[in-house]
Design a protein around this motif. Structure first.
Motif, short mmCIF file in Angstrom:
data_model
loop_
_atom_site.label_atom_id
_atom_site.label_comp_id
_atom_site.label_asym_id
_atom_site.label_seq_id
_atom_site.Cartn_x
_atom_site.Cartn_y
_atom_site.Cartn_z
N VAL A 40 -1.48 -3.56 -7.38
CA VAL A 40 -2.59 -2.65 -7.60
C VAL A 40 -3.91 -3.42 -7.71
CG1 VAL A 40 -3.56 -0.91 -9.16
CG2 VAL A 40 -1.09 -1.00 -8.77
N ASN A 41 -3.88 -4.53 -8.45
CA ASN A 41 -5.09 -5.34 -8.63
C ASN A 41 -5.53 -6.01 -7.34
OD1 ASN A 41 -5.36 -4.66 -11.29
ND2 ASN A 41 -4.50 -6.54 -12.10
N THR A 65 -2.90 2.63 -14.19
CA THR A 65 -1.54 2.32 -13.72
C THR A 65 -0.87 1.29 -14.62
OG1 THR A 65 -2.47 0.70 -12.17
CG2 THR A 65 -1.99 2.89 -11.31
N ALA A 66 -1.62 0.30 -15.10
CA ALA A 66 -1.04 -0.70 -15.99
C ALA A 66 -0.59 -0.08 -17.30
CB ALA A 66 -2.05 -1.82 -16.26
N PHE A 67 -1.33 0.92 -17.78
CA PHE A 67 -0.98 1.59 -19.05
C PHE A 67 0.42 2.19 -18.97
CE2 PHE A 67 -0.81 5.12 -22.01
CZ PHE A 67 -1.45 4.63 -23.14
N PHE A 68 0.77 2.74 -17.83
CA PHE A 68 2.06 3.43 -17.72
C PHE A 68 3.18 2.53 -17.19
CE2 PHE A 68 -1.07 6.89 -17.61
CZ PHE A 68 -0.63 7.59 -18.71
N THR A 69 2.88 1.54 -16.39
CA THR A 69 3.93 0.62 -15.95
C THR A 69 4.28 -0.39 -17.05
OG1 THR A 69 2.34 -0.92 -14.95
CG2 THR A 69 3.24 0.80 -13.53
N ARG A 109 0.83 -1.21 0.00
CA ARG A 109 0.00 0.00 0.00
C ARG A 109 0.86 1.26 0.00
NH1 ARG A 109 -4.67 -1.47 4.50
NH2 ARG A 109 -5.75 -3.07 3.26
N LEU A 110 1.98 1.21 0.72
CA LEU A 110 2.89 2.35 0.75
C LEU A 110 3.47 2.61 -0.64
CD1 LEU A 110 4.46 4.49 2.35
CD2 LEU A 110 6.20 2.74 2.81
N VAL A 111 3.86 1.53 -1.32
CA VAL A 111 4.42 1.68 -2.68
C VAL A 111 3.37 2.26 -3.63
CG1 VAL A 111 5.33 0.43 -4.68
CG2 VAL A 111 6.11 -0.17 -2.37
N ILE A 112 2.14 1.77 -3.53
CA ILE A 112 1.08 2.23 -4.43
C ILE A 112 0.76 3.71 -4.21
CG2 ILE A 112 -1.38 1.94 -4.99
CD1 ILE A 112 -1.04 -1.03 -4.48
N GLU A 115 -2.20 -2.66 -24.45
CA GLU A 115 -2.32 -4.10 -24.25
C GLU A 115 -2.28 -4.46 -22.77
OE1 GLU A 115 0.74 -7.76 -24.70
OE2 GLU A 115 0.44 -6.61 -26.53
N THR A 116 -1.32 -3.88 -22.06
CA THR A 116 -1.19 -4.19 -20.63
C THR A 116 -2.38 -3.67 -19.84
OG1 THR A 116 1.21 -3.97 -20.90
CG2 THR A 116 0.37 -4.05 -18.65
N ALA A 117 -2.87 -2.49 -20.20
CA ALA A 117 -4.05 -1.94 -19.51
C ALA A 117 -5.25 -2.87 -19.67
CB ALA A 117 -4.37 -0.55 -20.06
N LEU A 118 -5.45 -3.41 -20.88
CA LEU A 118 -6.56 -4.34 -21.12
C LEU A 118 -6.34 -5.63 -20.36
CD1 LEU A 118 -9.12 -5.25 -22.58
CD2 LEU A 118 -7.70 -5.90 -24.53
N ASN A 119 -5.14 -6.20 -20.45
CA ASN A 119 -4.85 -7.46 -19.77
C ASN A 119 -5.09 -7.35 -18.27
OD1 ASN A 119 -4.02 -8.65 -22.17
ND2 ASN A 119 -1.84 -8.31 -21.79
N SER A 120 -4.47 -6.33 -17.66
CA SER A 120 -4.47 -6.25 -16.20
C SER A 120 -5.83 -5.87 -15.64
CB SER A 120 -3.41 -5.23 -15.76
OG SER A 120 -3.11 -5.39 -14.39
N SER A 121 -6.52 -4.92 -16.28
CA SER A 121 -7.85 -4.54 -15.77
C SER A 121 -8.84 -5.69 -15.90
CB SER A 121 -8.36 -3.31 -16.52
OG SER A 121 -8.52 -3.57 -17.91
#
Length: 410
Positions: free
Chosen positions: A272-273, A259-263, A185-188, A383-389
């Motif tokens: 995050v999830n 967050t997934a879009f940018f990481t 939580r601190l990292v997020i 792609e990552t934003a779609l996968n992770s969300s």
């Protein structure tokens, strides 16, 4: 006597995390536009944030899964099977959408000689063998290399074993899980600052000039991903919940997809999830397993990338594609996507495998991979934003759907 006006810092702290991230995003864009040299120096901030997420994710998954299984109460229902079904269904459906879009709006590539120093798998059997070897990986090696399949295997095994231990041991494991969660939580909380650095440095260094020549290809790719995120996935969720799916869809896209879009890493977005799943009130015994598993096998965006780029090469070379071959490509793309690495650009290395279905030599296939890296600034992020969300979306849909079904039968 009027109360003192809170400082800007305090007012920022009172904002939601998503609002803070949007502020960081806007600030990063502004810095890249008006002070590009300064923006380039913020790359270190983004790297620190992504590295911190990647550092905590393996130990978080290992401890959380092990603690959840060890403290699982007999008779308490988990919903892993319906989630797995949704993962596979969503990935295959995404590949089908990509086949249809590529047929309706065919893309052409300028294929030339590129020296791309990457190694692609030789076939589906090699992908499956790699997955099996990941399962039996050394636990220390799995943690060091963020091999989440191996981490899951060992966490499940240890969790089952510790279920037979004393109550004190299980309580200690639960306390350890809570401690790791607090660190996560601190990292997020530093996500707005990390995304500011990632956006500013990326725009200042790469810009979007290199993408102009691939506007049509990007339009097909991003169009497929938007269609899956806003139409296909909601249809699947509606089928599961029998109610308006969009509040849940938008929540997952907003709080996980951004967050997934940018990481640009499904693995880095696991913390995050997990945090979002907890806020949605899902079963910890379920999401502690399904979220890291989804980061490995739930790859709708990867299936779209593999399919669209493969069919772009097919169209460029004038190769005819019939319906049975298109269906086979969808199946192969779905299987390949499940074996894609959860890091930036992981799906691109599986394109030569799909190209081999059409007899396209590896020399040309690797040129297609090079094109993928050129457009990766947008393609891989979306792609990552779609996968992770979608990991959170399908986990929530399965949990809520099964709970409502149980209430109706009660």
């Amino acid at each position: 006597m009027t109360a003192p006006t809170p400082s800007l810092w305090l007012r920022l702290q009172r904002l939601s995390l998503v609002t803070q991230i949007i502020i960081g995003l806007i600030a990063g864009i502004a810095l890249a536009l008006f002070a590009p040299e300064v923006a380039k120096s913020t790359a270190f901030i983004g790297k620190v944030f992504v590295s911190a997420l990647k550092a905590v994710a393996p130990i978080l998954v290992f401890v959380l899964v092990m603690a959840s299984i060890a403290n699982h109460k007999h008779g308490q229902e988990t919903h892993i099977r319906p989630i797995l079904f949704l993962y596979l269904l969503g990935t295959f459906a995404a590949a089908v959408v990509a086949v249809v879009a590529s047929t309706l709006f065919p893309s052409s590539l300028v294929l030339a000689t590129h020296d791309v120093a990457v190694t692609a798998p030789g076939g589906i059997s090699e992908v499956l063998q790699s997955l099996l070897l990941s399962v039996v990986d050394n636990p220390v090696s799995a943690l060091m290399n963020a091999n989440f399949i191996g981490i899951l295997a060992w966490a499940i095994g240890m969790g089952i074993a510790i279920r037979h231990a004393g109550d004190t041991t299980r309580e200690v494991l639960g306390d350890l899980s809570n401690g790791v969660t607090l660190i996560v939580r601190l990292v997020i909380r530093f996500a707005p600052l990390g995304i500011f650095g990632l956006v500013a440095s990326t725009l200042a260094t790469s810009g979007f000039g290199a993408l102009i020549g691939y506007v049509h290809l990007l339009a097909v790719l991003l169009g497929c991903m938007l269609f899956v995120a806003l139409v296909m996935n909601p249809v699947i969720v509606f089928w599961k919940l029998r109610r308006n799916p969009y509040p849940l869809v938008i929540t997952c896209l907003r709080e996980s997809g951004i967050t997934a879009f940018f990481t640009r890493s499904s693995a880095a977005n696991i913390p995050v999830n997990l945090e979002l799943s907890k806020r949605l009130g899902l079963h910890e015994d379920t999401y502690s397993v399904s979220i890291p598993l989804g980061a490995t096998i739930n790859m709708a965006g990867a299936a779209i990338t593999i399919t669209v780029l493969t069919l772009a090469a097919v169209h460029t070379l004038g190769i005819a594609v019939d319906i049975p071959t298109a269906i086979l490509l969808s199946i192969v793309a779905a299987i390949c996507a499940c074996g894609a690495s959860g890091v930036a650009g992981g799906s691109l290395l599986l394109i030569p495998l799909a190209c081999s279905l059409f007899g396209i030599p590896s020399e040309i296939a690797m040129q297609v991979v090079a094109v993928g890296f050129i457009i990766g600034v947008l393609q891989d992020s979306a792609e990552t934003a779609l996968n992770s969300s979608t990991d959170v979306l399908f986990t929530a849909a399965a949990c809520l759907g099964e709970d409502e079904k149980a209430q109706r039968l009660a």
